[in-house]
Design a protein around this motif. Structure first.
Motif, PDB file in Angstrom:
ATOM      1  N   VAL A   8       0.860  -1.189   0.000  1.00  8.22           N
ATOM      2  CA  VAL A   8       0.000   0.000   0.000  1.00  8.22           C
ATOM      3  C   VAL A   8       0.895   1.237   0.000  1.00  8.22           C
ATOM      4  O   VAL A   8       1.861   1.297   0.766  1.00  8.22           O
ATOM      5  CB  VAL A   8      -0.924  -0.016   1.233  1.00  8.22           C
ATOM      6  CG1 VAL A   8      -1.805   1.217   1.254  1.00  8.22           C
ATOM      7  CG2 VAL A   8      -1.766  -1.283   1.239  1.00  8.22           C
ATOM      8  N   ASP A  33      -3.567   7.409   6.339  1.00 12.39           N
ATOM      9  CA  ASP A  33      -3.996   6.843   5.050  1.00 12.39           C
ATOM     10  C   ASP A  33      -3.774   5.332   5.023  1.00 12.39           C
ATOM     11  O   ASP A  33      -4.610   4.582   4.527  1.00 12.39           O
ATOM     12  CB  ASP A  33      -3.231   7.496   3.889  1.00 12.39           C
ATOM     13  CG  ASP A  33      -3.768   8.879   3.540  1.00 12.39           C
ATOM     14  OD1 ASP A  33      -4.987   9.105   3.674  1.00 12.39           O
ATOM     15  OD2 ASP A  33      -2.968   9.732   3.128  1.00 12.39           O
ATOM     16  N   ALA A  92      -6.490   3.703   6.985  1.00 12.33           N
ATOM     17  CA  ALA A  92      -7.761   3.663   6.256  1.00 12.33           C
ATOM     18  C   ALA A  92      -7.796   2.539   5.224  1.00 12.33           C
ATOM     19  O   ALA A  92      -8.863   2.148   4.752  1.00 12.33           O
ATOM     20  CB  ALA A  92      -8.021   5.003   5.577  1.00 12.33           C
ATOM     21  N   MET A  93      -6.620   2.026   4.852  1.00 10.64           N
ATOM     22  CA  MET A  93      -6.541   0.904   3.914  1.00 10.64           C
ATOM     23  C   MET A  93      -6.394  -0.425   4.647  1.00 10.64           C
ATOM     24  O   MET A  93      -6.313  -1.478   4.018  1.00 10.64           O
ATOM     25  CB  MET A  93      -5.343   1.077   2.969  1.00 10.64           C
ATOM     26  CG  MET A  93      -5.278   2.373   2.197  1.00 10.64           C
ATOM     27  SD  MET A  93      -6.611   2.576   0.976  1.00 10.64           S
ATOM     28  CE  MET A  93      -6.103   1.441  -0.331  1.00 10.64           C
ATOM     29  N   GLY A 147      -5.503  -8.738  -1.491  1.00  9.05           N
ATOM     30  CA  GLY A 147      -6.919  -8.460  -1.713  1.00  9.05           C
ATOM     31  C   GLY A 147      -7.653  -7.941  -0.493  1.00  9.05           C
ATOM     32  O   GLY A 147      -8.853  -7.686  -0.564  1.00  9.05           O
ATOM     33  N   ALA A 189      -7.017  -5.035   1.221  1.00  7.23           N
ATOM     34  CA  ALA A 189      -6.972  -3.585   1.439  1.00  7.23           C
ATOM     35  C   ALA A 189      -8.397  -3.043   1.538  1.00  7.23           C
ATOM     36  O   ALA A 189      -9.265  -3.390   0.727  1.00  7.23           O
ATOM     37  CB  ALA A 189      -6.221  -2.903   0.303  1.00  7.23           C
ATOM     38  N   LEU A 190      -8.649  -2.202   2.537  1.00  8.67           N
ATOM     39  CA  LEU A 190      -9.946  -1.531   2.652  1.00  8.67           C
ATOM     40  C   LEU A 190     -10.014  -0.432   1.606  1.00  8.67           C
ATOM     41  O   LEU A 190      -9.026   0.220   1.316  1.00  8.67           O
ATOM     42  CB  LEU A 190     -10.086  -0.922   4.050  1.00  8.67           C
ATOM     43  CG  LEU A 190     -10.206  -1.917   5.190  1.00  8.67           C
ATOM     44  CD1 LEU A 190     -10.076  -1.195   6.531  1.00  8.67           C
ATOM     45  CD2 LEU A 190     -11.549  -2.638   5.103  1.00  8.67           C
ATOM     46  N   ARG A 191     -11.203  -0.196   1.077  1.00  4.11           N
ATOM     47  CA  ARG A 191     -11.339   0.811   0.044  1.00  4.11           C
ATOM     48  C   ARG A 191     -12.391   1.829   0.433  1.00  4.11           C
ATOM     49  O   ARG A 191     -13.147   1.642   1.374  1.00  4.11           O
ATOM     50  CB  ARG A 191     -11.740   0.147  -1.275  1.00  4.11           C
ATOM     51  CG  ARG A 191     -10.791  -0.984  -1.650  1.00  4.11           C
ATOM     52  CD  ARG A 191     -10.724  -1.168  -3.115  1.00  4.11           C
ATOM     53  NE  ARG A 191     -10.629   0.098  -3.820  1.00  4.11           N
ATOM     54  CZ  ARG A 191     -10.536   0.192  -5.138  1.00  4.11           C
ATOM     55  NH1 ARG A 191     -10.541  -0.892  -5.873  1.00  4.11           N
ATOM     56  NH2 ARG A 191     -10.448   1.362  -5.730  1.00  4.11           N
ATOM     57  N   ARG A 192     -12.440   2.934  -0.334  1.00  2.30           N
ATOM     58  CA  ARG A 192     -13.516   3.896  -0.142  1.00  2.30           C
ATOM     59  C   ARG A 192     -14.824   3.326  -0.673  1.00  2.30           C
ATOM     60  O   ARG A 192     -15.886   3.642  -0.167  1.00  2.30           O
ATOM     61  CB  ARG A 192     -13.198   5.196  -0.883  1.00  2.30           C
ATOM     62  CG  ARG A 192     -12.052   5.936  -0.271  1.00  2.30           C
ATOM     63  CD  ARG A 192     -11.797   7.240  -0.979  1.00  2.30           C
ATOM     64  NE  ARG A 192     -10.704   7.929  -0.321  1.00  2.30           N
ATOM     65  CZ  ARG A 192     -10.277   9.135  -0.633  1.00  2.30           C
ATOM     66  NH1 ARG A 192     -10.856   9.794  -1.631  1.00  2.30           N
ATOM     67  NH2 ARG A 192      -9.287   9.695   0.015  1.00  2.30           N
ATOM     68  N   GLN A 193     -14.721   2.546  -1.711  1.00  2.00           N
ATOM     69  CA  GLN A 193     -15.948   1.964  -2.247  1.00  2.00           C
ATOM     70  C   GLN A 193     -16.237   0.632  -1.577  1.00  2.00           C
ATOM     71  O   GLN A 193     -15.349   0.003  -1.027  1.00  2.00           O
ATOM     72  CB  GLN A 193     -15.873   1.820  -3.758  1.00  2.00           C
ATOM     73  CG  GLN A 193     -14.877   0.788  -4.237  1.00  2.00           C
ATOM     74  CD  GLN A 193     -14.776   0.813  -5.755  1.00  2.00           C
ATOM     75  OE1 GLN A 193     -14.315   1.789  -6.331  1.00  2.00           O
ATOM     76  NE2 GLN A 193     -15.184  -0.257  -6.398  1.00  2.00           N
ATOM     77  N   ALA A 200     -13.837   2.185   3.993  1.00  2.00           N
ATOM     78  CA  ALA A 200     -13.191   3.015   5.027  1.00  2.00           C
ATOM     79  C   ALA A 200     -12.486   4.202   4.393  1.00  2.00           C
ATOM     80  O   ALA A 200     -12.083   4.162   3.228  1.00  2.00           O
ATOM     81  CB  ALA A 200     -12.184   2.186   5.823  1.00  2.00           C
ATOM     82  N   ILE A 201     -12.350   5.259   5.188  1.00  5.34           N
ATOM     83  CA  ILE A 201     -11.617   6.465   4.774  1.00  5.34           C
ATOM     84  C   ILE A 201     -11.119   7.114   6.048  1.00  5.34           C
ATOM     85  O   ILE A 201     -11.680   6.875   7.129  1.00  5.34           O
ATOM     86  CB  ILE A 201     -12.552   7.421   3.968  1.00  5.34           C
ATOM     87  CG1 ILE A 201     -11.754   8.517   3.259  1.00  5.34           C
ATOM     88  CG2 ILE A 201     -13.633   8.034   4.874  1.00  5.34           C
ATOM     89  CD1 ILE A 201     -12.584   9.291   2.225  1.00  5.34           C
ATOM     90  N   ASP A 202     -10.057   7.907   5.965  1.00  6.82           N
ATOM     91  CA  ASP A 202      -9.661   8.633   7.169  1.00  6.82           C
ATOM     92  C   ASP A 202     -10.212  10.053   7.111  1.00  6.82           C
ATOM     93  O   ASP A 202     -10.476  10.591   6.035  1.00  6.82           O
ATOM     94  CB  ASP A 202      -8.144   8.610   7.397  1.00  6.82           C
ATOM     95  CG  ASP A 202      -7.391   9.516   6.447  1.00  6.82           C
ATOM     96  OD1 ASP A 202      -7.764   9.576   5.251  1.00  6.82           O
ATOM     97  OD2 ASP A 202      -6.433  10.165   6.892  1.00  6.82           O
ATOM     98  N   HIS A 256     -16.947  11.484   0.283  1.00  5.10           N
ATOM     99  CA  HIS A 256     -16.132  10.783  -0.724  1.00  5.10           C
ATOM    100  C   HIS A 256     -16.421   9.285  -0.722  1.00  5.10           C
ATOM    101  O   HIS A 256     -16.504   8.653  -1.767  1.00  5.10           O
ATOM    102  CB  HIS A 256     -14.638  10.969  -0.436  1.00  5.10           C
ATOM    103  CG  HIS A 256     -14.185  12.389  -0.557  1.00  5.10           C
ATOM    104  ND1 HIS A 256     -14.623  13.233  -1.547  1.00  5.10           N
ATOM    105  CD2 HIS A 256     -13.329  13.116   0.205  1.00  5.10           C
ATOM    106  CE1 HIS A 256     -14.056  14.411  -1.411  1.00  5.10           C
ATOM    107  NE2 HIS A 256     -13.271  14.370  -0.346  1.00  5.10           N
TER     108      HIS A 256
END
Lengths: 321, 321
Positions: B43, B75, B78-79, B141, B143-147, B202-204, B215
């Protein structure tokens, strides 16, 4: 990332041809995700260009974009790495669409040429500063290093030296080819990759041959003799110097030895590998030249054709005086 | 790199406890080399702090060093990534030993805490700007994403909101704990790693809950309802607000919704995973709180206790106005 920052990134920095399969998540999330292919080491470098320090404020934005990536690719080249991906931190005084259009074109054209994907970064407001961070791949354990040279190794450089320095001296009066060398340096990626097995050490020339060769030699407490006559100078360099008055003729030696921004590679090769290097690099347009030899005695001695020593006036760029 | 630049890097940035086995070549060559362990994705994130924009010029240098790394670790958090290594691009107006001593202490103390190794970078002269680029690891596979959020998912935040924003409002008058929240944010690395299997997105929170949750929701064209009452506020936040005059009481809602710099995580969880999340995050000092729910209808609706809608005055930090 604010909505506007998102807009800048989407608009200017995602229109790229290169899509690497190693990039699982690119621009647009909190971070990017890479899957480094098995059997490769990851090479990581980072370089900053500050307006007014590393480039004149009036530099064409496309050249700034090109150069910000090129100086990093030059570091990858010096490690023998193949480019993979990059992140960009762009600090801008204002949101200037025309500037961004040109800057991103310069950057992404070079990125596409080397199949490097821009995977993320940050845009902020402030004095114009461009930091680029590049990732490359090498087979395990094959990264070229600054250390590794031995006494008796031949010292090589790629391409020609002093062109960018002369362009900087001549400013507006510089011939287009010399300006091109200053504003659009070509990283020696292919040469670096072909040197993995035969070079004993390598560095890129960003601060001048004497300064950067000095770093390479210091890594093993060694020295060198350089043959002034053999330093490769371009035709454009030689003919531009002919037009200058006699007082400036010391630039003939001074620039190839001490001026930065050429972004050629300097590397050392054991004598029994020189023919392999000649073979490997034969097909490359930049070519390479033997300019000296590594010695046990520390320090770099520059020798004229008649064997007398030449003492350069300066020894390379210093970031903090 | 000039000799002096080498001196700066050697003197201030190599005295670190953490030595990661994944780092084959660290500070001192043209680039660093990482061997990413098999069975991990890498990441990659990058964030810039500009003096006068992201921090007041008078901020203690140790806090600048801490924060430059913390915003990047946030960041990574958040991932769902575990910190591995970082590169630093430091642009400085002058070589100020005292400043560098404090700055590097702030940065390396946090780096050592998370066993992250500083592997390279660039020091240049110019207006004070700090760009940090961090690498982390996640299982393939994961990793947390925004979507990834879906209608009906619960919306969580870690820790408390609005503390950093209130410290910025109150300036010198801010209680030490609130200043600490602004100047020494704690990245929620452990929380992020524990969310890998149960969070849907997730997002920070760097630009404020509304902006950053926005977002996350935009990534899937979704909306949300938020319960104002449930927004987590610290004791220090509540008691500082009590001391302010009545005209400033809207800060009670406004800051937790719209102020940036808290660097908490905002994440969504499918209803059937909420008990697993509660279990996983139970032992962490920051804790987590359900603040709302994802809806099919786009836009974010903030509801008071009595069910009436609250309209915030601002909606988060914009980098380019």
């Amino acid at each position: 990332m604010s909505a506007t920052e998102f807009g800048i990134i989407r608009r200017y920095f995602t229109r790229q041809r290169s899509r690497r399969e190693e990039v699982l998540i690119g621009i647009g999330d909190d971070a990017a995700v890479l899957r480094v292919p098995v059997g490769h080491d990851l090479v990581v470098c980072m370089d900053t260009l500050v307006a007014g320090v590393h480039f004149p404020a009036a530099t064409p934005p496309a050249a700034i974009g090109h150069k910000a990536l090129a100086v990093n690719l030059s570091d990858l080249a010096a490690m023998g790495a193949e480019p993979l991906a990059a992140t960009l931190a762009l600090t801008l005084p204002e949101n200037d669409p025309e500037w961004l259009e040109e800057f991103s074109r310069g950057l992404l054209t070079l990125a596409d040429h080397y199949d490097l994907q821009l995977i993320g970064g940050d845009t902020t407001r402030g004095p114009l500063t461009v930091t680029l961070q590049a990732h490359g791949l090498v087979p395990p354990g094959q990264a070229l290093r600054r250390q590794g040279a031995r006494s008796g190794d031949r010292i090589y450089v790629t391409g020609t030296l002093g062109d960018a320095g002369l362009a900087l001296c001549l400013q507006e009066a510089a011939a287009p080819w010399l300006r091109q060398r200053l504003e659009y340096p070509e990283p020696r990626i292919e040469a670096g990759m072909r040197l993995r097995k035969n070079a004993s050490a390598a560095i890129d020339i960003s601060d001048g041959l004497l300064a950067d060769l000095g770093h390479l030699l210091e890594a093993d407490c060694l020295g060198a003799t350089l043959s002034l006559e053999s330093l490769p100078r371009s035709d454009a360099f030689l003919s531009a110097l002919q037009g200058l008055d006699a007082g400036k003729q010391d630039l003939h030696h001074e620039l190839p030895l001490t001026s930065g921004d050429d972004y050629e590679l300097c590397f050392t090769v054991p004598p029994d590998r020189c023919s392999a290097v000649a073979r490997e690099l034969a097909g490359l347009p930049c070519g390479c030249t033997v300019v000296g030899e590594v010695t046990r005695q520390p320090g770099i001695r520059c020798l004229r054709k008649d064997g007398s020593a030449y003492q350069p006036a300066t020894s390379g760029y210093r970031h903090f005086g």
